[in-house]
Write a protein that holds these residues in place. Structure first.
Motif, PDB file in Angstrom:
ATOM      1  N   GLU A 245       0.823  -1.209   0.000  1.00 45.14           N
ATOM      2  CA  GLU A 245       0.000   0.000   0.000  1.00 45.14           C
ATOM      3  C   GLU A 245       0.853   1.253   0.000  1.00 45.14           C
ATOM      4  O   GLU A 245       0.461   2.284  -0.555  1.00 45.14           O
ATOM      5  CB  GLU A 245      -0.918  -0.009   1.213  1.00 45.14           C
ATOM      6  N   SER A 246       2.014   1.211   0.631  1.00 45.45           N
ATOM      7  CA  SER A 246       2.848   2.405   0.748  1.00 45.45           C
ATOM      8  C   SER A 246       3.914   2.498  -0.339  1.00 45.45           C
ATOM      9  O   SER A 246       4.723   3.419  -0.321  1.00 45.45           O
ATOM     10  CB  SER A 246       3.538   2.428   2.123  1.00 45.45           C
ATOM     11  N   MET A 247       3.928   1.545  -1.283  1.00 47.49           N
ATOM     12  CA  MET A 247       4.987   1.514  -2.282  1.00 47.49           C
ATOM     13  C   MET A 247       4.972   2.752  -3.170  1.00 47.49           C
ATOM     14  O   MET A 247       6.018   3.344  -3.445  1.00 47.49           O
ATOM     15  CB  MET A 247       4.867   0.249  -3.138  1.00 47.49           C
ATOM     16  N   ASP A 248       3.807   3.176  -3.635  1.00 51.46           N
ATOM     17  CA  ASP A 248       3.723   4.361  -4.481  1.00 51.46           C
ATOM     18  C   ASP A 248       4.182   5.597  -3.728  1.00 51.46           C
ATOM     19  O   ASP A 248       4.872   6.455  -4.280  1.00 51.46           O
ATOM     20  CB  ASP A 248       2.286   4.547  -4.974  1.00 51.46           C
ATOM     21  N   GLN A 249       3.802   5.706  -2.475  1.00 46.60           N
ATOM     22  CA  GLN A 249       4.225   6.846  -1.654  1.00 46.60           C
ATOM     23  C   GLN A 249       5.739   6.868  -1.490  1.00 46.60           C
ATOM     24  O   GLN A 249       6.380   7.917  -1.644  1.00 46.60           O
ATOM     25  CB  GLN A 249       3.550   6.756  -0.291  1.00 46.60           C
ATOM     26  N   LYS A 250       6.331   5.714  -1.207  1.00 43.48           N
ATOM     27  CA  LYS A 250       7.781   5.654  -1.038  1.00 43.48           C
ATOM     28  C   LYS A 250       8.496   5.942  -2.353  1.00 43.48           C
ATOM     29  O   LYS A 250       9.563   6.551  -2.366  1.00 43.48           O
ATOM     30  CB  LYS A 250       8.186   4.283  -0.502  1.00 43.48           C
ATOM     31  N   LEU A 256      11.550  12.401  -5.244  1.00 48.20           N
ATOM     32  CA  LEU A 256      11.640  13.762  -4.718  1.00 48.20           C
ATOM     33  C   LEU A 256      13.052  14.054  -4.203  1.00 48.20           C
ATOM     34  O   LEU A 256      13.590  15.140  -4.427  1.00 48.20           O
ATOM     35  CB  LEU A 256      10.618  13.978  -3.600  1.00 48.20           C
ATOM     36  N   ARG A 257      13.638  13.096  -3.514  1.00 49.02           N
ATOM     37  CA  ARG A 257      14.987  13.299  -2.986  1.00 49.02           C
ATOM     38  C   ARG A 257      15.993  13.429  -4.127  1.00 49.02           C
ATOM     39  O   ARG A 257      16.914  14.253  -4.064  1.00 49.02           O
ATOM     40  CB  ARG A 257      15.372  12.145  -2.059  1.00 49.02           C
ATOM     41  N   ARG A 258      15.850  12.670  -5.160  1.00 50.02           N
ATOM     42  CA  ARG A 258      16.766  12.773  -6.293  1.00 50.02           C
ATOM     43  C   ARG A 258      16.548  14.053  -7.098  1.00 50.02           C
ATOM     44  O   ARG A 258      17.509  14.633  -7.606  1.00 50.02           O
ATOM     45  CB  ARG A 258      16.623  11.533  -7.180  1.00 50.02           C
ATOM     46  N   PHE A 259      15.315  14.479  -7.186  1.00 47.31           N
ATOM     47  CA  PHE A 259      15.057  15.757  -7.851  1.00 47.31           C
ATOM     48  C   PHE A 259      15.649  16.905  -7.041  1.00 47.31           C
ATOM     49  O   PHE A 259      16.204  17.861  -7.612  1.00 47.31           O
ATOM     50  CB  PHE A 259      13.552  15.958  -8.018  1.00 47.31           C
ATOM     51  N   LEU A 260      15.556  16.822  -5.715  1.00 42.51           N
ATOM     52  CA  LEU A 260      16.152  17.840  -4.854  1.00 42.51           C
ATOM     53  C   LEU A 260      17.666  17.894  -5.058  1.00 42.51           C
ATOM     54  O   LEU A 260      18.256  18.981  -5.190  1.00 42.51           O
ATOM     55  CB  LEU A 260      15.821  17.529  -3.398  1.00 42.51           C
ATOM     56  N   ALA A 261      18.318  16.737  -5.118  1.00 43.17           N
ATOM     57  CA  ALA A 261      19.759  16.700  -5.348  1.00 43.17           C
ATOM     58  C   ALA A 261      20.114  17.250  -6.727  1.00 43.17           C
ATOM     59  O   ALA A 261      21.122  17.957  -6.886  1.00 43.17           O
ATOM     60  CB  ALA A 261      20.276  15.267  -5.197  1.00 43.17           C
ATOM     61  N   ILE A 317      21.120  30.288   0.021  1.00 46.12           N
ATOM     62  CA  ILE A 317      20.055  30.497   1.008  1.00 46.12           C
ATOM     63  C   ILE A 317      18.695  30.582   0.327  1.00 46.12           C
ATOM     64  O   ILE A 317      17.727  29.920   0.734  1.00 46.12           O
ATOM     65  CB  ILE A 317      20.336  31.765   1.830  1.00 46.12           C
ATOM     66  N   LEU A 318      18.600  31.393  -0.723  1.00 42.42           N
ATOM     67  CA  LEU A 318      17.314  31.563  -1.408  1.00 42.42           C
ATOM     68  C   LEU A 318      16.866  30.261  -2.064  1.00 42.42           C
ATOM     69  O   LEU A 318      15.704  29.860  -1.939  1.00 42.42           O
ATOM     70  CB  LEU A 318      17.432  32.674  -2.446  1.00 42.42           C
ATOM     71  N   ALA A 319      17.783  29.617  -2.775  1.00 41.31           N
ATOM     72  CA  ALA A 319      17.410  28.388  -3.474  1.00 41.31           C
ATOM     73  C   ALA A 319      17.038  27.280  -2.494  1.00 41.31           C
ATOM     74  O   ALA A 319      16.047  26.560  -2.696  1.00 41.31           O
ATOM     75  CB  ALA A 319      18.560  27.929  -4.373  1.00 41.31           C
ATOM     76  N   THR A 320      17.806  27.137  -1.413  1.00 45.18           N
ATOM     77  CA  THR A 320      17.516  26.084  -0.446  1.00 45.18           C
ATOM     78  C   THR A 320      16.197  26.336   0.272  1.00 45.18           C
ATOM     79  O   THR A 320      15.429  25.392   0.514  1.00 45.18           O
ATOM     80  CB  THR A 320      18.654  25.970   0.573  1.00 45.18           C
ATOM     81  N   SER A 321      15.899  27.591   0.610  1.00 46.96           N
ATOM     82  CA  SER A 321      14.622  27.899   1.262  1.00 46.96           C
ATOM     83  C   SER A 321      13.451  27.597   0.325  1.00 46.96           C
ATOM     84  O   SER A 321      12.433  27.037   0.750  1.00 46.96           O
ATOM     85  CB  SER A 321      14.593  29.370   1.686  1.00 46.96           C
ATOM     86  N   PHE A 322      13.602  27.951  -0.954  1.00 41.78           N
ATOM     87  CA  PHE A 322      12.545  27.650  -1.922  1.00 41.78           C
ATOM     88  C   PHE A 322      12.388  26.146  -2.108  1.00 41.78           C
ATOM     89  O   PHE A 322      11.263  25.622  -2.137  1.00 41.78           O
ATOM     90  CB  PHE A 322      12.864  28.324  -3.256  1.00 41.78           C
ATOM     91  N   LEU A 323      13.518  25.436  -2.224  1.00 36.20           N
ATOM     92  CA  LEU A 323      13.457  23.982  -2.378  1.00 36.20           C
ATOM     93  C   LEU A 323      12.876  23.322  -1.134  1.00 36.20           C
ATOM     94  O   LEU A 323      12.172  22.305  -1.233  1.00 36.20           O
ATOM     95  CB  LEU A 323      14.852  23.431  -2.665  1.00 36.20           C
ATOM     96  N   ALA A 324      13.157  23.890   0.042  1.00 32.21           N
ATOM     97  CA  ALA A 324      12.562  23.351   1.269  1.00 32.21           C
ATOM     98  C   ALA A 324      11.051  23.457   1.231  1.00 32.21           C
ATOM     99  O   ALA A 324      10.337  22.528   1.618  1.00 32.21           O
ATOM    100  CB  ALA A 324      13.119  24.097   2.488  1.00 32.21           C
ATOM    101  N   LEU A 325      10.558  24.594   0.745  1.00 31.08           N
ATOM    102  CA  LEU A 325       9.110  24.771   0.632  1.00 31.08           C
ATOM    103  C   LEU A 325       8.526  23.779  -0.364  1.00 31.08           C
ATOM    104  O   LEU A 325       7.520  23.101  -0.077  1.00 31.08           O
ATOM    105  CB  LEU A 325       8.796  26.210   0.202  1.00 31.08           C
ATOM    106  N   LEU A 329       6.071  20.525   0.523  1.00 31.66           N
ATOM    107  CA  LEU A 329       4.754  20.405  -0.099  1.00 31.66           C
ATOM    108  C   LEU A 329       4.601  19.045  -0.775  1.00 31.66           C
ATOM    109  O   LEU A 329       3.594  18.349  -0.598  1.00 31.66           O
ATOM    110  CB  LEU A 329       4.546  21.528  -1.116  1.00 31.66           C
ATOM    111  N   GLY A 330       5.607  18.660  -1.572  1.00 30.31           N
ATOM    112  CA  GLY A 330       5.539  17.363  -2.230  1.00 30.31           C
ATOM    113  C   GLY A 330       5.531  16.214  -1.242  1.00 30.31           C
ATOM    114  O   GLY A 330       4.795  15.231  -1.414  1.00 30.31           O
ATOM    115  N   TYR A 331       6.322  16.346  -0.188  1.00 30.91           N
ATOM    116  CA  TYR A 331       6.383  15.298   0.821  1.00 30.91           C
ATOM    117  C   TYR A 331       5.053  15.152   1.549  1.00 30.91           C
ATOM    118  O   TYR A 331       4.570  14.036   1.770  1.00 30.91           O
ATOM    119  CB  TYR A 331       7.499  15.628   1.813  1.00 30.91           C
ATOM    120  N   GLN A 332       4.446  16.271   1.916  1.00 31.27           N
ATOM    121  CA  GLN A 332       3.177  16.204   2.633  1.00 31.27           C
ATOM    122  C   GLN A 332       2.042  15.719   1.725  1.00 31.27           C
ATOM    123  O   GLN A 332       1.154  15.003   2.174  1.00 31.27           O
ATOM    124  CB  GLN A 332       2.836  17.576   3.223  1.00 31.27           C
ATOM    125  N   ILE A 333       2.087  16.106   0.466  1.00 26.19           N
ATOM    126  CA  ILE A 333       1.066  15.607  -0.465  1.00 26.19           C
ATOM    127  C   ILE A 333       1.192  14.097  -0.628  1.00 26.19           C
ATOM    128  O   ILE A 333       0.188  13.365  -0.651  1.00 26.19           O
ATOM    129  CB  ILE A 333       1.195  16.325  -1.824  1.00 26.19           C
TER     130      ILE A 333
END
Length: 374
Positions: A245-250, A256-261, A317-325, A329-333
């Motif tokens: 059930e959690s496979m799609d979420q994981k 998301l982590r690879r896109f962040l990197a 600072i600006l890029a990391t703060s934006f990426l954190a937001l 959002l993606g993580y919570q969704i």
């Protein structure tokens, strides 16, 4: 500790301490350093030659705010000598000489090595993010099934800031540090650019992962056995239906982590390849960090060596703060807002912004404080 090490290494490479003008890189002079007690001449700090002439003429309106009457008094004894040196050494008065020279030396072969080494750094970031995600999953499991009572609030309140620092702030500092070290390459290492890039990438990767190395070295066998048992217990508790059930979420969190990197990698390459364009693009990248957070002051020149640190810090600072937001959002969704709710979407970017802004400011205040009292 890791953020501090990376910040100090980069700042000391871009503005090293000195005793003679000739000890600085091209286009820089040995200016008085500043700490919480004011200006001092032991040690001095390398800064852009552009300011030496204006300081000698006491034209404070055309100088960054750190160059005031106190700075003139500290530098007066050697100022005429510095001006004479800069008239000969500063070949690009309106630009940062070592950045110009770096771009002229960056041919195709070193560029390929730089991009490959950046990929190595991103691999270290991804490995750290994946490990942190596993730890967060373990923490959630133990909070749900093991921990009870008043300890729960203490654990969660301590764990979430650590999670944000490891997942977002530290990678942002890595981007700033690696870009700064790359720009400092020709002068700082005295070796060919490809060799310098590889050495810098290895140093940054080591500092980024040093906490795991320390854990292996310092934790005794009993502590490491407890960690292994905790992970084994979490795996045993998850039945096959729950895993499916959690496979799609994981899978979404995995990408998301690879896109962040990948975003961090793009930011690093841009900071190195179009440094001067970024420095000249917006007033924010010309801020005088000596005055933060009390007031915002523009440096007079957009492309002085003084602004390289500001540019790299501000973009990170600006890029990391934006990426954190965006990441939160993606993580919570992906989790249907079940874990921490909307509060995380606000908390993570704010912590990222405040922490990453405080680091360079504290370093400017305390970085050249002398440890000798004689």
């Amino acid at each position: 500790m890791q953020c501090f090490l990376l910040q100090v290494t980069t700042f000391a490479s871009l503005h090293p301490s000195c005793s003679l003008d000739a000890g600085c890189r091209e286009g820089m002079w040995c200016a008085p350093s500043k700490d919480y007690n004011g200006f001092r001449r032991s040690p001095d700090m390398c800064d852009d030659c552009r300011w030496a002439t204006s300081l000698e003429s006491q034209e404070y309106d055309s100088l960054p705010s750190r160059y005031n009457a106190a700075a003139y008094a500290a530098a007066e004894e050697k100022l005429s000598e510095a001006v004479a040196y800069c008239e000969t050494a500063d070949t690009e008065p309106d630009r940062c000489d070592y950045v110009v020279n770096f771009h002229s030396e960056l041919t195709l072969a070193p560029l390929v090595v730089f991009i490959c080494t950046t990929g190595l750094v991103l691999t270290s970031l991804i490995a750290g993010m994946d490990r942190q995600a596993q730890i967060a999953e373990l923490l959630e499991h133990r909070i749900t099934h093991v921990v009870a009572g008043p300890r729960l609030s203490v654990i969660t309140s301590a764990a979430w800031p650590i999670y944000v620092l490891r997942m977002l702030v530290l990678p942002g500092v890595v981007v700033y540090a690696y870009a700064g070290l790359v720009l400092a390459s020709p002068w700082a290492f005295g070796v060919a650019l490809p060799v310098s890039f590889v050495c810098q990438g290895l140093v940054v990767c080591f500092v980024h992962s040093v906490d795991g190395v320390l854990a292996l070295a310092c934790l005794d066998e009993r502590a490491q056995a407890l960690i292994r048992e905790a992970f084994a217990g979490m795996q045993a508790h998850e039945d096959k239906v729950h895993v499916m059930e959690s496979m799609d979420q994981k899978q979404l969190e995995y990408f998301l982590r690879r896109f962040l990197a990948l975003c961090y990698g793009v930011l690093t390459v841009m900071n190195v390849l179009i440094t001067e364009s970024i420095m000249n693009s917006a007033p924010l990248f010309r801020l005088d960090w000596d005055e933060l957070p009390s007031r915002f002051v523009d440096n007079p020149s957009a492309k002085a060596c003084t602004n390289v640190v500001t540019t790299l810090s501000a973009t990170a600072i600006l890029a990391t703060s934006f990426l954190a937001l965006m990441w939160c959002l993606g993580y919570q969704i992906s989790n249907s807002f079940r874990r921490h709710g909307v509060l995380d979407v606000v908390f993570a970017p704010v912590v990222t912004l405040v922490t990453m802004s405080a680091l360079p400011f504290c370093l400017l205040i305390f970085g050249y404080a002398s440890i000798w009292f004689a």
